[in-house]
Enzyme design. Sequence first.
Site, mmCIF file in Angstrom:
data_model
loop_
_atom_site.group_PDB
_atom_site.id
_atom_site.type_symbol
_atom_site.label_atom_id
_atom_site.label_comp_id
_atom_site.label_asym_id
_atom_site.label_seq_id
_atom_site.Cartn_x
_atom_site.Cartn_y
_atom_site.Cartn_z
ATOM 1 N N GLY A 64 1.387 -1.249 0.115
ATOM 2 C CA GLY A 64 -0.508 0.116 -0.108
ATOM 3 C C GLY A 64 0.737 1.545 0.069
ATOM 4 C CB CYS A 65 4.249 2.052 0.977
ATOM 5 S SG CYS A 65 3.926 2.517 3.007
ATOM 6 C CD GLU A 66 3.584 6.875 -5.159
ATOM 7 O OE1 GLU A 66 4.210 7.245 -5.447
ATOM 8 O OE2 GLU A 66 2.729 6.699 -5.579
ATOM 9 C CB SER A 67 8.307 4.961 -1.002
ATOM 10 O OG SER A 67 8.228 5.999 -1.955
#
Length: 147
Positions: A64-67
């Site tokens: 769920g984290c882009e990074s």
Amino acid sequence: MSQPVQPTKAQFLAATLNSDLQATLTLFEQAGNWQERYRQIMLLGKSLAKLDDDLRVDSAQVRGCESNAWLYHSEIDGLHYFVADSDARIVKGLVALLLIACNGKNSAEIRTFDPNSYFSQLGLQGQLSPSRTNGLLALAKAIKDTA
């Protein structure tokens, strides 16, 4: 098949953020504008120890984290400790804000932790991009789920 690598107990306990980080959080809360808060977030990120490469594994990655962000959890004497890292400096600082709120807390305290209220109190609501906000909430959810 070998056991997955885990941070040591000492690494978890060392992740309880020291007084320098707490002082930085105070500076963050007192910052008069968004640019100063952004600077404090970056300083918080610099103060988190970098995870060794052998701990940057898929199973520890927060979805769920882009990074890229990695999270480890350990319960020691009924309290929860987290070790986390990110390859993005701003995300690493935001991770530090979450660790300040959650490290060394018991299950009930973490269950009742409201990340939206916390981020609002810190003046982050509306300041972060939707994708960064979603990633931060995914990380908060991962912390709550593991505790």
